[in-house]
Design a protein around this motif. Sequence first.
Motif, PDB file in Angstrom:
ATOM      1  N   ASP A 173       0.711  -1.294  -0.026  1.00  0.00           N
ATOM      2  CA  ASP A 173      -0.035  -0.147   0.123  1.00  0.00           C
ATOM      3  C   ASP A 173       0.813   1.307  -0.057  1.00  0.00           C
ATOM      4  OD1 ASP A 173       1.010   0.545   2.784  1.00  0.00           O
ATOM      5  OD2 ASP A 173      -1.083   0.083   3.587  1.00  0.00           O
ATOM      6  N   GLY A 174       0.294   2.448   0.089  1.00  0.00           N
ATOM      7  CA  GLY A 174       0.690   3.852   0.033  1.00  0.00           C
ATOM      8  C   GLY A 174       2.061   3.920   1.057  1.00  0.00           C
ATOM      9  N   ALA A 186       4.742   5.824  -0.575  1.00  0.00           N
ATOM     10  CA  ALA A 186       4.126   6.978  -1.559  1.00  0.00           C
ATOM     11  C   ALA A 186       3.064   7.970  -0.909  1.00  0.00           C
ATOM     12  CB  ALA A 186       3.043   6.093  -2.573  1.00  0.00           C
ATOM     13  N   ILE A 187       2.922   7.798   0.376  1.00  0.00           N
ATOM     14  CA  ILE A 187       2.020   8.956   1.173  1.00  0.00           C
ATOM     15  C   ILE A 187       2.975   9.869   1.515  1.00  0.00           C
ATOM     16  CG2 ILE A 187       0.261   9.215   2.858  1.00  0.00           C
ATOM     17  CD1 ILE A 187      -0.448   6.442   2.741  1.00  0.00           C
ATOM     18  N   PRO A 188       2.814  11.092   1.116  1.00  0.00           N
ATOM     19  CA  PRO A 188       3.697  12.150   1.596  1.00  0.00           C
ATOM     20  C   PRO A 188       3.429  12.722   3.015  1.00  0.00           C
ATOM     21  CG  PRO A 188       1.889  13.072   0.169  1.00  0.00           C
ATOM     22  CD  PRO A 188       1.712  11.655   0.426  1.00  0.00           C
ATOM     23  N   GLU A 197       3.093  15.295   4.760  1.00  0.00           N
ATOM     24  CA  GLU A 197       1.961  15.963   5.006  1.00  0.00           C
ATOM     25  C   GLU A 197       0.542  15.477   5.482  1.00  0.00           C
ATOM     26  OE1 GLU A 197       1.672  19.163   2.032  1.00  0.00           O
ATOM     27  OE2 GLU A 197       0.821  20.406   3.381  1.00  0.00           O
ATOM     28  N   ALA A 198       0.310  14.265   4.733  1.00  0.00           N
ATOM     29  CA  ALA A 198      -1.034  13.567   4.957  1.00  0.00           C
ATOM     30  C   ALA A 198      -1.124  13.068   6.378  1.00  0.00           C
ATOM     31  CB  ALA A 198      -1.131  12.437   3.884  1.00  0.00           C
ATOM     32  N   ARG A 256      -3.085  14.953   9.427  1.00  0.00           N
ATOM     33  CA  ARG A 256      -4.789  14.713   9.526  1.00  0.00           C
ATOM     34  C   ARG A 256      -5.061  14.441  10.944  1.00  0.00           C
ATOM     35  NH1 ARG A 256      -6.656  13.685   4.025  1.00  0.00           N
ATOM     36  NH2 ARG A 256      -8.021  12.111   4.921  1.00  0.00           N
ATOM     37  N   ARG A 286      -6.581   2.206  14.774  1.00  0.00           N
ATOM     38  CA  ARG A 286      -7.480   1.590  13.666  1.00  0.00           C
ATOM     39  C   ARG A 286      -6.686   1.579  12.244  1.00  0.00           C
ATOM     40  NH1 ARG A 286     -11.755   0.802  10.910  1.00  0.00           N
ATOM     41  NH2 ARG A 286     -12.006   2.610   9.930  1.00  0.00           N
ATOM     42  N   TYR A 338      -2.092  10.686  -6.023  1.00  0.00           N
ATOM     43  CA  TYR A 338      -2.245   9.583  -5.461  1.00  0.00           C
ATOM     44  C   TYR A 338      -0.536   8.666  -5.821  1.00  0.00           C
ATOM     45  CZ  TYR A 338      -6.674  10.146  -3.604  1.00  0.00           C
ATOM     46  OH  TYR A 338      -7.669  10.712  -2.996  1.00  0.00           O
ATOM     47  N   GLY A 339       0.108   9.418  -6.577  1.00  0.00           N
ATOM     48  CA  GLY A 339       1.533   8.935  -7.126  1.00  0.00           C
ATOM     49  C   GLY A 339       2.494   9.704  -6.427  1.00  0.00           C
ATOM     50  N   GLY A 344       0.187  21.832  -1.061  1.00  0.00           N
ATOM     51  CA  GLY A 344       0.084  20.275  -0.483  1.00  0.00           C
ATOM     52  C   GLY A 344      -1.147  20.160   0.434  1.00  0.00           C
ATOM     53  N   GLN A 345      -1.204  21.260   1.354  1.00  0.00           N
ATOM     54  CA  GLN A 345      -2.151  20.929   2.543  1.00  0.00           C
ATOM     55  C   GLN A 345      -3.734  20.842   1.896  1.00  0.00           C
ATOM     56  OE1 GLN A 345      -3.567  23.812   5.103  1.00  0.00           O
ATOM     57  NE2 GLN A 345      -3.390  25.516   3.874  1.00  0.00           N
ATOM     58  N   TYR A 385      -3.526  17.084   0.650  1.00  0.00           N
ATOM     59  CA  TYR A 385      -3.193  15.895   1.328  1.00  0.00           C
ATOM     60  C   TYR A 385      -3.979  15.905   2.729  1.00  0.00           C
ATOM     61  CZ  TYR A 385       0.254  14.910  -2.040  1.00  0.00           C
ATOM     62  OH  TYR A 385       0.880  14.733  -3.150  1.00  0.00           O
ATOM     63  N   ARG A 386      -4.617  17.107   3.207  1.00  0.00           N
ATOM     64  CA  ARG A 386      -5.258  17.264   4.408  1.00  0.00           C
ATOM     65  C   ARG A 386      -6.766  17.574   4.099  1.00  0.00           C
ATOM     66  NH1 ARG A 386      -2.191  21.239   8.620  1.00  0.00           N
ATOM     67  NH2 ARG A 386      -3.655  20.247   9.761  1.00  0.00           N
ATOM     68  N   ASN A 387      -7.043  17.284   2.731  1.00  0.00           N
ATOM     69  CA  ASN A 387      -8.276  17.337   2.423  1.00  0.00           C
ATOM     70  C   ASN A 387      -9.177  16.276   2.777  1.00  0.00           C
ATOM     71  OD1 ASN A 387     -10.762  17.300   0.531  1.00  0.00           O
ATOM     72  ND2 ASN A 387      -9.729  18.914  -0.524  1.00  0.00           N
ATOM     73  N   ALA A 388     -10.337  16.200   3.340  1.00  0.00           N
ATOM     74  CA  ALA A 388     -11.017  14.985   3.824  1.00  0.00           C
ATOM     75  C   ALA A 388     -11.424  14.048   2.644  1.00  0.00           C
ATOM     76  CB  ALA A 388     -12.535  15.583   4.273  1.00  0.00           C
ATOM     77  N   TYR A 448      -9.264  13.044   0.137  1.00  0.00           N
ATOM     78  CA  TYR A 448      -8.001  12.469  -0.050  1.00  0.00           C
ATOM     79  C   TYR A 448      -8.091  11.253   0.547  1.00  0.00           C
ATOM     80  CZ  TYR A 448      -2.997  11.103  -0.068  1.00  0.00           C
ATOM     81  OH  TYR A 448      -1.888  10.525   0.043  1.00  0.00           O
ATOM     82  N   ALA A 475      -5.882   8.122   1.625  1.00  0.00           N
ATOM     83  CA  ALA A 475      -4.717   7.592   1.787  1.00  0.00           C
ATOM     84  C   ALA A 475      -4.623   5.982   1.248  1.00  0.00           C
ATOM     85  CB  ALA A 475      -4.191   7.517   3.347  1.00  0.00           C
ATOM     86  N   ALA A 503      -3.156   5.868  -2.164  1.00  0.00           N
ATOM     87  CA  ALA A 503      -1.895   6.028  -2.335  1.00  0.00           C
ATOM     88  C   ALA A 503      -1.083   5.260  -3.057  1.00  0.00           C
ATOM     89  CB  ALA A 503      -0.867   6.859  -1.110  1.00  0.00           C
ATOM     90  N   PHE A 522     -12.844   1.584   5.441  1.00  0.00           N
ATOM     91  CA  PHE A 522     -13.453   2.679   5.566  1.00  0.00           C
ATOM     92  C   PHE A 522     -14.483   2.735   6.735  1.00  0.00           C
ATOM     93  CE2 PHE A 522     -12.843   2.713   0.980  1.00  0.00           C
ATOM     94  CZ  PHE A 522     -11.717   3.500   1.034  1.00  0.00           C
TER      95      PHE A 522
END
Lengths: 270, 469
Positions: free
Chosen positions: A54-55, A95-97, A99-100, A103, A242, B99-100, B112-113, B116-119, B121, B123, B126, B282
């Motif tokens: 995965d990412g 792959a996940i930056p 910054e993510a 959250r 989780r 996503y790449g 970027g925010q 990547y901090r968008n609801a 997005y 993960a 990715a 999810f």
Amino acid sequence: MILSVQHRTTYRYDRPVRGVVQSHRLTPSVFDGQRTLGWQVGLSEGIRGGGFRDGAGDWVQGWSVRGPVGEIVVLVQGTVETADLSGVLRGHREAIPPEAYLRETATTRADRALAELGLEAAAGLADALAAAHRMCEAVAGAIVWRPGATQAATTAAEALARGEGVCQDHAHALIAVARSRGVPARYVTGYLFAAPGEGPQEAAHAWAELWVQGLGWVGFDPANRCCPDARYIRIGSGLDARGAAPIRGIARGNGAEHLDVDVAVQAVQQ
Amino acid sequence: MTFFNEMYHDGEVRPPYARLEGWTRAMPAELRQMKQAEAEALFRRIGITFAVYGEGGDPDRLIPFDMFPRVFTQDEWRRLERGIKQRARALNAFLVDVYGRGEIVRAGRIPGQLVYRNAAYEAAMAGFVPPRGVFSHIVGIDIVRTGPNDFFVLEDNCRTPSGVSYMLENREIMMRMFPALFRENRIEPVDSYPERLRRTLASVAPAKCAGEPTVVILTPGHFNSAYYEHSFLADLMGVELVEGQDLFVEGEFVFMRTTEGPKRVDVIYRRIDDGFLDPLCFRPESMLGVPGLMDVYRSGGVTLASAPGAGVADDKAVYVYVPEMVRFYLGEEPILPNVPTWQCGQREDLAHVLEHLPELVVKEVHGSGGYGMLVGPRASAAEIAAFRDRILADPDSYIAQPTLALSTVPTFVAEGLAPRHVDLRPYCLVGERVELVPGGLTRVALREGSLVVNSSQGGGVKDTWVLAE
């Protein structure tokens, strides 16, 4: 070090269920600090599903079991050669930056007390690594390790208010504190080899990783007041417990589920 | 404010509407009323009563149908078509990128925010490239017109834009009621849409699919306001309509329960939101989805249309950067411009917005359907003051745009014909090819003077014609 792992998770259902689907993150990470010598994950009567990286760089493996079934066993066995990189996750592809990982989640939301803890620990510190160590220390000092004091759903804020918890609470609290300071942070699961009498005995362990500019991801374990070293095997990560769960699953049926976990980590070679 | 009337301009009837002039003149009021009642009866009989996606309101209410069509010339349509396809390509390129490797963020072309901090997005997406690099297979692009040659994109819909059944039904009903009109005017057909949609979906079958792909539509169920559209499309496409409980994961694939035993499914056109797709990935409490679906998807056993996380491209805060996406990924200038937009999260923009509230339209970034929206010129001083406080409390959540002089099209009202404001939602298909049928859904604000076309706010729909040359 060469560490061997035996990890057995047993699910028993009151009444047989019609089927089970699981998603596993149970395979050691690939990075400079560890080399897998042998590793097997099995699910009793399971049909192996699709697998992918995965990412976050974790290997994810799907499984399904046809019912009716009254009991299933997830068995993880393997040997990993580890090295002490002072917690730095060198050579890990993902792959996940970073910054993510700013959250928020329900369990890692920083309330005022957590934000203040971060402020006291790290305010004015220009050195990102030093600040990360101070935040880890602060969390370790504010939450005493006490098994049974908290539950799986306990939030970082609740654990801090209680002043006690287990490794999951320590990791959540450190993540919340770091993110409140604008430092990307994530939850990491893995295994820990601890000699008898050597602090918290949590063989199935969890800690946090913080993003440190210039170094990348660095592990911090508030429960043991240290950075992961050769005693640690890293498995996977997520925004919180989780998100990083090693086993996620769902059973079709209405039998109550009973869970039994047995983990042993041994040093084959120091 | 003056408004462009698409039929009467500069004291003359514009050519695409020339034949409609005589048609309305020749129709006495009694006949018109009879026809209008007939149209409503037809809609009721079909059962098409849902609200357009995310608009809320009473799902069983019939959206008013206006018989006066909206007409485009072939030339106008060609430009719209090129602009829409361009935008659909850029939005998909953006999704593959974020996503790449995230080149557009690294290049500093979008913060970027915001991504990547968008609801929206995910993960969980990715590092994954869906088949043919398509995240959004049906792109609904909302377009408004302010002059003979002035079209603007108001909003993008990359998830599961609805309303296409209205496009098809409006045409069907018009042809049944006024066959002569369709002999006198050479109107491009739209009835190939379901087959084109099916081909698009089949073209994005996953790597592990051998042979003719099995396509299904996944619906949340009959209580969903767009259920009619789900079953309508399944019917016209000749594919199964399924609910989560009809599907299950075994091994590397997804299967559907049928009377002849389990059947493997290759492409799922899902009309349920990301959060409900798979409780293992999810929302754990969701019962609408299929446990284990995401593992099968990411390991190439099934395709989801649209891909989870596609919504990060149609966010109202990201919208501002779509023209930049067109330049960055395609190396082209945008054919259809955005509406100028101020981001309240940015200091200078905020100052401008607060100073000009009575002239602006202010929208909530994550809102939809005309709720949580301020139309400055139509708002009272008290409403403006209240909205000002809301913006100041959370500036990041608001954008503002000038109040657009939306074009009007003649519309049947009690007194006869009167101009009413319209917008347009065409549906662009993205698979092996990028294509769209010549037409779309025209929404019309039925209240006099209203600029809000949403059905929850008193909007109706019209048949949309593209004339052949």
